[in-house]
Design a protein around this motif. Sequence first.
Motif, short mmCIF file in Angstrom:
data_model
loop_
_atom_site.label_atom_id
_atom_site.label_comp_id
_atom_site.label_asym_id
_atom_site.label_seq_id
_atom_site.Cartn_x
_atom_site.Cartn_y
_atom_site.Cartn_z
N THR A 121 15.58 34.20 -63.23
CA THR A 121 16.20 34.63 -64.48
C THR A 121 15.42 34.08 -65.67
O THR A 121 15.12 34.81 -66.62
CB THR A 121 17.67 34.17 -64.54
N LEU A 122 15.06 32.80 -65.60
CA LEU A 122 14.27 32.21 -66.69
C LEU A 122 12.93 32.91 -66.83
O LEU A 122 12.48 33.19 -67.95
CB LEU A 122 14.07 30.71 -66.45
N SER A 123 12.30 33.23 -65.70
CA SER A 123 11.02 33.94 -65.73
C SER A 123 11.16 35.31 -66.37
O SER A 123 10.30 35.74 -67.14
CB SER A 123 10.46 34.10 -64.31
N ASN A 124 12.24 36.00 -66.06
CA ASN A 124 12.46 37.33 -66.63
C ASN A 124 12.67 37.29 -68.13
O ASN A 124 12.27 38.22 -68.84
CB ASN A 124 13.68 38.00 -65.98
N LEU A 125 13.29 36.26 -68.63
CA LEU A 125 13.61 36.16 -70.05
C LEU A 125 12.48 35.57 -70.89
O LEU A 125 12.34 35.90 -72.07
CB LEU A 125 14.87 35.31 -70.24
N ASP A 126 11.68 34.72 -70.28
CA ASP A 126 10.66 33.95 -71.01
C ASP A 126 9.65 34.84 -71.72
O ASP A 126 9.02 35.69 -71.12
CB ASP A 126 9.92 33.02 -70.04
N GLY A 127 9.52 34.59 -73.02
CA GLY A 127 8.49 35.24 -73.80
C GLY A 127 8.89 36.58 -74.37
O GLY A 127 8.38 36.98 -75.41
N GLU A 128 9.75 37.31 -73.69
CA GLU A 128 10.16 38.62 -74.21
C GLU A 128 11.49 38.55 -74.93
O GLU A 128 11.66 39.15 -75.99
CB GLU A 128 10.24 39.64 -73.08
N PHE A 129 12.45 37.84 -74.37
CA PHE A 129 13.77 37.74 -74.96
C PHE A 129 14.05 36.37 -75.57
O PHE A 129 14.89 36.25 -76.45
CB PHE A 129 14.85 38.05 -73.91
N ALA A 130 13.37 35.35 -75.07
CA ALA A 130 13.66 33.97 -75.51
C ALA A 130 12.53 33.04 -75.12
O ALA A 130 11.70 33.37 -74.28
CB ALA A 130 14.96 33.49 -74.84
N ARG A 131 12.57 31.87 -75.73
CA ARG A 131 11.74 30.74 -75.28
C ARG A 131 12.61 29.94 -74.33
O ARG A 131 13.79 29.73 -74.60
CB ARG A 131 11.37 29.83 -76.46
N ILE A 132 12.03 29.48 -73.24
CA ILE A 132 12.77 28.65 -72.30
C ILE A 132 12.46 27.20 -72.64
O ILE A 132 11.29 26.80 -72.68
CB ILE A 132 12.38 28.98 -70.84
N VAL A 133 13.49 26.43 -72.93
CA VAL A 133 13.34 25.06 -73.42
C VAL A 133 14.24 24.12 -72.63
O VAL A 133 15.06 24.55 -71.83
CB VAL A 133 13.68 24.99 -74.93
N THR A 134 14.09 22.82 -72.90
CA THR A 134 14.96 21.81 -72.32
C THR A 134 15.86 21.23 -73.40
O THR A 134 15.60 21.41 -74.60
CB THR A 134 14.15 20.66 -71.69
N THR A 135 16.87 20.51 -72.98
CA THR A 135 17.74 19.82 -73.93
C THR A 135 16.92 18.88 -74.80
O THR A 135 17.11 18.83 -76.02
CB THR A 135 18.83 19.04 -73.16
N ASP A 136 16.00 18.13 -74.19
CA ASP A 136 15.17 17.20 -74.97
C ASP A 136 14.36 17.94 -76.03
O ASP A 136 14.20 17.44 -77.16
CB ASP A 136 14.23 16.42 -74.05
N ASP A 193 15.81 34.73 -83.19
CA ASP A 193 14.82 33.82 -82.61
C ASP A 193 15.59 32.98 -81.60
O ASP A 193 16.34 32.07 -81.99
CB ASP A 193 14.20 32.97 -83.72
N THR A 194 15.44 33.28 -80.34
CA THR A 194 16.34 32.77 -79.30
C THR A 194 15.66 31.80 -78.36
O THR A 194 14.56 32.05 -77.89
CB THR A 194 16.92 33.96 -78.49
N SER A 195 16.34 30.69 -78.09
CA SER A 195 15.91 29.72 -77.09
C SER A 195 17.02 29.60 -76.05
O SER A 195 18.20 29.54 -76.39
CB SER A 195 15.67 28.35 -77.72
N LEU A 196 16.63 29.55 -74.78
CA LEU A 196 17.57 29.35 -73.67
C LEU A 196 17.28 27.99 -73.06
O LEU A 196 16.13 27.69 -72.71
CB LEU A 196 17.42 30.45 -72.63
N VAL A 197 18.30 27.16 -72.94
CA VAL A 197 18.13 25.79 -72.47
C VAL A 197 18.28 25.74 -70.95
O VAL A 197 19.38 25.85 -70.41
CB VAL A 197 19.13 24.83 -73.15
N ARG A 198 17.15 25.56 -70.28
CA ARG A 198 17.09 25.65 -68.81
C ARG A 198 17.91 24.58 -68.08
O ARG A 198 18.47 24.85 -67.03
CB ARG A 198 15.63 25.61 -68.35
N ASP A 199 17.97 23.37 -68.62
CA ASP A 199 18.71 22.31 -67.93
C ASP A 199 20.16 22.21 -68.39
O ASP A 199 20.90 21.33 -67.95
CB ASP A 199 17.99 20.96 -68.07
N ALA A 200 20.58 23.13 -69.26
CA ALA A 200 21.97 23.17 -69.73
C ALA A 200 22.60 24.51 -69.34
O ALA A 200 23.51 25.01 -70.00
CB ALA A 200 22.02 22.96 -71.24
N SER A 201 22.10 25.10 -68.26
CA SER A 201 22.63 26.34 -67.71
C SER A 201 22.61 26.22 -66.19
O SER A 201 21.82 25.46 -65.65
CB SER A 201 21.76 27.53 -68.14
#
Length: 191
Positions: A165-180, A135-143
């Motif tokens: 890149t975020l658009s390509n990953l969102d929903g299929e490979f990970a949730r795109i999130v913020t540090t907050d 269950d993967t989250s990628l932190v958009r403002d920490a990359s």
Amino acid sequence: MPSPLPALIIVDVQRAFDEWEAAGKRRNNPDAVARIADLLKAFRTRGAPIFHVRHEGTKPNSTFLPSCSGYAVKDEAREQPGEPVIVKRVNSAFIGTDLEQRLRARNITALVICGATTNHCVETTTRMAGNLGFDTSLVRDASWTFDRIGPDGDKHSAEEIHAMTLSNLDGEFARIVTTDDVVASLESMRQ
């Protein structure tokens, strides 16, 4: 039983990227390393697992060779005792390392990924994490990433590359999130 806490995976926050900037390469997200420091503080406060990933170059001209100053981790992201460092030689932190085995051994099922660069090692690690069932989250403002020239000579800004890149990953490979988002989620687990 799965671990209730996610693991923080910090990818390649190394001084080589400072050297790239000093040589004139332009990046996005100038506050990304500060956000990574915020994530480290939140995970450490909560006692959540942290894994540091470091890239080791293999080509003679790589700025990531262990003998080069660029191999060292940036001070803001330095590991503390007990926090493992995974050394990789390719884009994915899962290939040629024991990262997956370490995560499975600790029953970790959720990952929070950040670091550099968004469209290379962060993306490849995130894709593999999703494919491996985490269950993967990628932190958009920490990359972050850098401007690039495409195969047809087209110039692509770091902001465009990061967003795509975020658009390509969102929903299929990970949730795109913020540090907050991540810090709030960790705080809610305290109660």
